[in-house]
Design a protein around this motif. Structure first.
Motif, PDB file in Angstrom:
ATOM      1  N   LEU A  11       0.880  -1.160   0.000  1.00 16.79           N
ATOM      2  CA  LEU A  11       0.000   0.000   0.000  1.00 16.79           C
ATOM      3  C   LEU A  11       0.921   1.214   0.000  1.00 16.79           C
ATOM      4  CD1 LEU A  11      -3.049   0.506   2.353  1.00 16.79           C
ATOM      5  CD2 LEU A  11      -1.607   2.374   1.622  1.00 16.79           C
ATOM      6  N   VAL A  12       0.839   2.020  -1.048  1.00 14.64           N
ATOM      7  CA  VAL A  12       1.726   3.179  -1.187  1.00 14.64           C
ATOM      8  C   VAL A  12       0.912   4.449  -0.997  1.00 14.64           C
ATOM      9  CG1 VAL A  12       3.351   4.395  -2.681  1.00 14.64           C
ATOM     10  CG2 VAL A  12       3.197   1.894  -2.781  1.00 14.64           C
ATOM     11  N   THR A  13       1.216   5.192   0.057  1.00 15.60           N
ATOM     12  CA  THR A  13       0.531   6.462   0.287  1.00 15.60           C
ATOM     13  C   THR A  13       1.271   7.571  -0.463  1.00 15.60           C
ATOM     14  OG1 THR A  13       1.769   6.892   2.329  1.00 15.60           O
ATOM     15  CG2 THR A  13      -0.342   5.741   2.542  1.00 15.60           C
ATOM     16  N   GLY A  14       0.560   8.634  -0.750  1.00 12.68           N
ATOM     17  CA  GLY A  14       1.163   9.736  -1.496  1.00 12.68           C
ATOM     18  C   GLY A  14       1.528   9.328  -2.905  1.00 12.68           C
ATOM     19  N   ALA A  15       0.788   8.380  -3.463  1.00 14.22           N
ATOM     20  CA  ALA A  15       1.140   7.781  -4.752  1.00 14.22           C
ATOM     21  C   ALA A  15       0.794   8.647  -5.954  1.00 14.22           C
ATOM     22  CB  ALA A  15       0.461   6.422  -4.884  1.00 14.22           C
ATOM     23  N   SER A  16       0.214   9.800  -5.746  1.00 12.36           N
ATOM     24  CA  SER A  16      -0.197  10.613  -6.894  1.00 12.36           C
ATOM     25  C   SER A  16       0.960  11.329  -7.563  1.00 12.36           C
ATOM     26  CB  SER A  16      -1.262  11.627  -6.475  1.00 12.36           C
ATOM     27  OG  SER A  16      -0.751  12.505  -5.489  1.00 12.36           O
ATOM     28  N   ARG A  17       2.081  11.492  -6.865  1.00 12.01           N
ATOM     29  CA  ARG A  17       3.212  12.216  -7.460  1.00 12.01           C
ATOM     30  C   ARG A  17       4.480  11.994  -6.645  1.00 12.01           C
ATOM     31  NH1 ARG A  17      -0.055  16.267  -4.945  1.00 12.01           N
ATOM     32  NH2 ARG A  17      -1.246  16.475  -6.833  1.00 12.01           N
ATOM     33  N   GLY A  18       5.582  12.490  -7.155  1.00  9.30           N
ATOM     34  CA  GLY A  18       6.844  12.510  -6.425  1.00  9.30           C
ATOM     35  C   GLY A  18       7.341  11.149  -5.981  1.00  9.30           C
ATOM     36  N   ILE A  19       7.822  11.103  -4.745  1.00 10.63           N
ATOM     37  CA  ILE A  19       8.413   9.878  -4.191  1.00 10.63           C
ATOM     38  C   ILE A  19       7.390   8.751  -4.129  1.00 10.63           C
ATOM     39  CG2 ILE A  19       9.421   8.857  -2.114  1.00 10.63           C
ATOM     40  CD1 ILE A  19      10.740  11.620  -1.614  1.00 10.63           C
ATOM     41  N   GLY A  20       6.152   9.063  -3.798  1.00 10.31           N
ATOM     42  CA  GLY A  20       5.128   8.023  -3.723  1.00 10.31           C
ATOM     43  C   GLY A  20       4.888   7.361  -5.074  1.00 10.31           C
ATOM     44  N   ALA A  21       4.773   8.154  -6.121  1.00  9.55           N
ATOM     45  CA  ALA A  21       4.561   7.609  -7.464  1.00  9.55           C
ATOM     46  C   ALA A  21       5.782   6.818  -7.923  1.00  9.55           C
ATOM     47  CB  ALA A  21       4.246   8.731  -8.453  1.00  9.55           C
ATOM     48  N   ALA A  22       6.964   7.341  -7.648  1.00 10.40           N
ATOM     49  CA  ALA A  22       8.194   6.639  -8.030  1.00 10.40           C
ATOM     50  C   ALA A  22       8.318   5.316  -7.285  1.00 10.40           C
ATOM     51  CB  ALA A  22       9.410   7.518  -7.757  1.00 10.40           C
ATOM     52  N   THR A  23       7.944   5.309  -6.028  1.00  9.47           N
ATOM     53  CA  THR A  23       7.983   4.077  -5.232  1.00  9.47           C
ATOM     54  C   THR A  23       7.008   3.053  -5.795  1.00  9.47           C
ATOM     55  OG1 THR A  23       8.631   5.285  -3.251  1.00  9.47           O
ATOM     56  CG2 THR A  23       7.616   3.122  -2.919  1.00  9.47           C
ATOM     57  N   ALA A  24       5.802   3.487  -6.120  1.00  6.25           N
ATOM     58  CA  ALA A  24       4.802   2.578  -6.684  1.00  6.25           C
ATOM     59  C   ALA A  24       5.295   1.976  -7.995  1.00  6.25           C
ATOM     60  CB  ALA A  24       3.480   3.313  -6.891  1.00  6.25           C
ATOM     61  N   ARG A  25       5.883   2.793  -8.852  1.00  2.00           N
ATOM     62  CA  ARG A  25       6.420   2.281 -10.125  1.00  2.00           C
ATOM     63  C   ARG A  25       7.535   1.263  -9.881  1.00  2.00           C
ATOM     64  NH1 ARG A  25       5.951   7.890 -11.547  1.00  2.00           N
ATOM     65  NH2 ARG A  25       4.318   8.147 -13.124  1.00  2.00           N
ATOM     66  N   ALA A  26       8.432   1.584  -8.961  1.00  2.97           N
ATOM     67  CA  ALA A  26       9.554   0.682  -8.663  1.00  2.97           C
ATOM     68  C   ALA A  26       9.048  -0.637  -8.095  1.00  2.97           C
ATOM     69  CB  ALA A  26      10.525   1.355  -7.691  1.00  2.97           C
ATOM     70  N   PHE A  27       8.080  -0.570  -7.189  1.00  9.32           N
ATOM     71  CA  PHE A  27       7.499  -1.798  -6.639  1.00  9.32           C
ATOM     72  C   PHE A  27       6.869  -2.630  -7.751  1.00  9.32           C
ATOM     73  CE2 PHE A  27       6.577  -0.329  -1.973  1.00  9.32           C
ATOM     74  CZ  PHE A  27       7.934  -0.370  -1.691  1.00  9.32           C
ATOM     75  N   ALA A  28       6.046  -1.993  -8.580  1.00 12.94           N
ATOM     76  CA  ALA A  28       5.362  -2.712  -9.654  1.00 12.94           C
ATOM     77  C   ALA A  28       6.369  -3.340 -10.615  1.00 12.94           C
ATOM     78  CB  ALA A  28       4.411  -1.770 -10.395  1.00 12.94           C
ATOM     79  N   ASP A  29       7.455  -2.645 -10.893  1.00 15.20           N
ATOM     80  CA  ASP A  29       8.498  -3.188 -11.778  1.00 15.20           C
ATOM     81  C   ASP A  29       9.131  -4.453 -11.203  1.00 15.20           C
ATOM     82  OD1 ASP A  29       8.127  -1.166 -13.628  1.00 15.20           O
ATOM     83  OD2 ASP A  29       9.881  -0.001 -12.991  1.00 15.20           O
ATOM     84  N   GLN A  30       9.069  -4.609  -9.883  1.00 16.29           N
ATOM     85  CA  GLN A  30       9.641  -5.781  -9.220  1.00 16.29           C
ATOM     86  C   GLN A  30       8.605  -6.890  -9.011  1.00 16.29           C
ATOM     87  OE1 GLN A  30      12.919  -6.396  -8.338  1.00 16.29           O
ATOM     88  NE2 GLN A  30      13.203  -4.632  -9.668  1.00 16.29           N
ATOM     89  N   GLY A  31       7.386  -6.681  -9.524  1.00 23.14           N
ATOM     90  CA  GLY A  31       6.356  -7.708  -9.409  1.00 23.14           C
ATOM     91  C   GLY A  31       5.509  -7.607  -8.161  1.00 23.14           C
TER      92      GLY A  31
END
Length: 86
Positions: A11-31
């Protein structure tokens, strides 16, 4: 190569932009399946679509982290729709 995080759920909070969005992308890239939580619905819906188009698993939910009920609903949705929360 063995990927120890593949199939996990985050569960990634602050996922709409910045570090939150980058974290969500990185997590998704790792499956890792991600629930994208933020107050800005349009932006998290766009990010969820982007992740899905890249072959990942993502769902978007409007959440105000200052409200317990919002967080509780997000956790429940992770469990119900993504199979858990790691």
């Amino acid at each position: 190569m063995n990927n120890p995080v593949m199939g996990k759920v985050a569960l990634v909070t602050g996922a709409s932009r910045g570090i939150g969005a980058a974290t969500a992308r990185a997590f998704a890239d790792q499956g890792i399946s991600v629930l994208l939580a933020a107050r800005t619905e349009t932006e998290i819906n766009e990010l969820a679509s982007e992740i899905k188009l890249a072959g990942g698993t993502a769902i978007a939910q409007v959440v105000d982290v200052a409200k317990y009920e919002d967080l509780a609903r997000a956790v429940k949705r992770c469990i119900d729709e993504l199979g858990g929360l790691d």
